[in-house]
Write a protein that holds these residues in place. Structure first.
Motif: not given
Lengths: 210, 446
Positions: B235-262
């Motif tokens: 099934s390709t479902k696990p792959m899609w699940a991975m993509m969603v996980v990485f997308s969320i990680l990417l989004l979180l990284t974006m939010i965190v670094t935006s907040f961290m930036a002085a």
């Protein structure tokens, strides 16, 4: 289970009826076919030989079907073009009787059932679909069999048959019925196919090397 | 002593054709058997063994990969291999052959194994009746909550037999067969003159057979794709699940670094420029930029109107003299025509410089504007502008560039999966036309 005892009119050996409603049995000593009358037992024939059949079931084999314990007390052996099969006469601890058929180690349990309305006018050929009280059965096999032997207790007299025609019908959900045209009028047996494991059989026959 | 049902024994007799000894292990189930010496086919349904078919003198021999008499556990039950046959079908003028093994247990009955070019199937009889169905207009049958798509219609012919069979086997006998697939299962119907029988197959890896029957060596490597072989790409479902996980990680990284930036403003000043007014370049006062290597954003705001200006800029480290040279042209035009009012360009713009080390810096600024005829006559143009320097500014655009790449693995997985299914169904012949085709035309009619 009520047991009635008498002696074989042919050889004098003890004859035991394990089921009160049994009409016929065979003498385990001399293979005479014995029919129970109101007063006595009468010899009506003899079983010449039993076929070398592969059934693992024997008289005295116990099992469970639909949560009820049963024991095999008799059988009818048939033979046809593509082999032979046994109809084992089983009686439940509730006193009911049924048939456990073993055709080349494929098992089914059936009981005599009245024909559903409208059944008697239908010609049953392979592929014919019949409606039995809302359940659709398809004819899968028409078998022209020969009576081969009887053993043990039977609920009716059965010993002088020659040709017997059977029609098997099946459904997608493992229901099974057989129309037995050896009787007049024909008899209908309704039940289902079962696996060996489902029956939880005990006291089975021995097989060399197994 | 009352007659007991005798223990079932292995039956031995002499072949009515060649006189050599034959043993039957099927305990009365065998209707026919092949003599191991002369390969004649014998009717063993009765006490009296009869010759059914003499083997041809020149017959191609096939060796069972699981020798007759071998016992092994299948589905948790012990079975003995009692029969073997090689069957063939014709497709596009080519003969395809496979092996079938009869497995016997005196209590559980029969099951069968088949092998075609390294692909194995475990087969049991189906006692309930599959119901006709369809899958999106494609012929199918349904059985026990599964739908099986018609894969092939063919006429298998028995070419070689060994051992014994619970049916009347005969060389060159042909049946009509239909195969329906729902991997890893398949259903097959076989129809002869008298009846139709159904069986269910389950794909089984060769190495499981090898271990179940304790066979030497290793199983043959499967060739190609088999009709009910499980899709290895799953099934390709696990792959899609991975993509969603990485997308969320990417989004979180974006939010965190935006907040961290002085995002600290280190310099801000307003200037004006009059074109043609002497030496235009100047330097700003020095300003402090803290920390290690961080980005710097220089923002320019102007009050340009229907004009452009160019700012030549250099960010210069006061101590080391390191200079980051850059420039920016800013233009803004507006007006109105028959389509309504319009604007072009922007009054403000910014330049980002990455990895600027901390230290004391100043900007050298060199503004420039077009000298027009008008400016000669009516005095020079004046533009007001502001320069703002910010240090450690959040950058989010790279995240939007990276994100689409996360789609690649699941899309690749889908592609692989469907390419496998394509190979499976490329072999399909639902109507059985290939069986009668000469081989000139090898197109499927699916």
């Amino acid at each position: 289970m009520s047991q009635t005892n008498s002696n074989c009119p042919n050889c004098g050996g003890p004859i035991v009826f394990r089921w009160a409603q049994s009409v016929q049995t065979t003498c385990p000593y001399c293979s005479s076919i014995l029919v129970r009358t109101d007063v006595d037992i009468e010899k009506v024939g003899e079983v010449s030989s039993y076929p070398a059949d592969p059934s693992p079931i024997m008289i005295g084999t116990e099992g469970i079907f639909e949560n009820k314990a049963f024991v095999a007390i008799g059988r009818i052996c048939y033979k046809y073009e593509n082999g032979g099969w046994n109809e084992w006469h089983i009686v439940f601890n509730t006193g009911e009787s049924a048939w456990l058929s073993d055709a080349q180690l494929q098992y089914a349990v059936t009981k005599v059932t009245p024909f559903p309305p409208g059944f008697d006018n239908i010609t049953l050929n392979v592929g014919t679909v019949v409606d039995a009280n809302g359940v659709f059965y398809t004819v899968t096999t028409v078998t022209n069999a020969r009576y081969r032997a009887v053993e043990g207790e039977l609920p009716f007299q059965f010993w002088d048959k020659t040709d017997c025609r059977f029609v098997d019908l099946r459904t997608p959900d493992a229901r099974f019925m057989t129309v037995d045209f050896s009787e007049k009028p024909p008899l209908l047996f309704v039940g289902k196919t079962v696996t060996f494991d489902e029956l939880k059989l005990k006291n089975l026959r021995q097989f060399e090397g197994w | 002593m009352a007659a007991q049902r005798p223990q079932a024994k292995i039956r031995a007799f002499n072949c009515p054709n060649c006189g050599n000894s034959v043993q039957l292990r099927g305990m009365g189930t065998s209707l026919s058997a092949a003599c191991p010496s002369c390969l004649s086919i014998l009717d063993t349904s009765d006490e009296r063994v009869r010759l059914l078919q003499r083997a041809a003198k020149k017959m191609e021999r096939f060796e069972p990969k699981i020798p007759l008499g071998t016992r092994g556990k299948v589905d948790g039950k012990q079975y003995e291999v009692t029969g073997f046959q090689h069957r063939t079908i014709m497709a596009d003028g080519v003969e395809y052959g496979w092996d079938e093994y009869v497995l016997y247990n005196p209590f559980h009955g029969f099951r069968y194994l088949t092998e075609y070019t390294g692909h194995w199937n475990d087969i049991v009889a189906v006692l309930s009746l599959p119901a006709p169905s369809d899958v999106m207009g494609h012929a199918a049958v349904s059985h026990e909550d599964r739908k099986f798509k018609l894969f092939q219609t063919s006429n298998p012919t028995t070419k070689f037999v060994l051992g014994e069979f619970p049916w009347r086997v005969k060389l060159n006998d042909t049946v009509n067969s239909k195969d329906y697939v729902d991997s890893p299962y398949s259903l097959a119907s076989e129809t002869d003159d008298n009846e139709t029988t159904w069986s269910r197959a389950q794909y089984i890896p060769g190495k499981e057979i090898w271990s179940a029957f304790n066979l030497k060596g290793s199983p043959p490597t499967p060739q190609g794709v088999y009709s009910n072989q499980p899709n290895p790409y799953g099934s390709t479902k696990p792959m899609w699940a991975m993509m969603v996980v990485f997308s969320i990680l990417l989004l979180l990284t974006m939010i965190v670094t935006s907040f961290m930036a002085a995002g600290e403003t280190v310099f801000q000043s307003k200037y004006y420029f009059v074109s043609g007014s002497g030496e235009p370049s100047f330097v700003t006062p020095t300003f402090e930029m803290k920390g290690g290597e961080k980005n710097v954003e220089v923002e320019i705001r102007t009050d340009l109107q229907n004009d452009w200006m160019y700012l030549g800029l250099a960010l210069i480290n006061e101590n080391t003299g390191t200079a980051y040279d850059f420039g920016k042209e800013i233009s803004f035009y507006s007006g109105s025509d028959s389509d309504g009012s319009w604007t072009e360009g922007d009054k403000a713009d910014s330049v980002s410089i990455g990895g600027v080390p901390g230290g004391k810096y100043y900007l050298r600024v060199e503004p420039d504007m077009e000298k027009t005829l008008g400016s000669e006559l009516f005095g020079s143009k004046r533009v007001n502008y502001e320069i703002k320097v910010r240090r450690d500014v959040a950058v989010i655009w790279p995240y939007f560039v990276v994100w689409p790449f996360l789609l690649i693995p699941p899309l690749w997985a889908i592609l692989r999966r469907y390419s496998f299914e394509g190979k499976r169904w490329a072999e399909s012949d639902p109507s059985g036309n290939a069986a009668f085709s000469s081989g000139e035309d090898d197109e499927d009619d699916d």
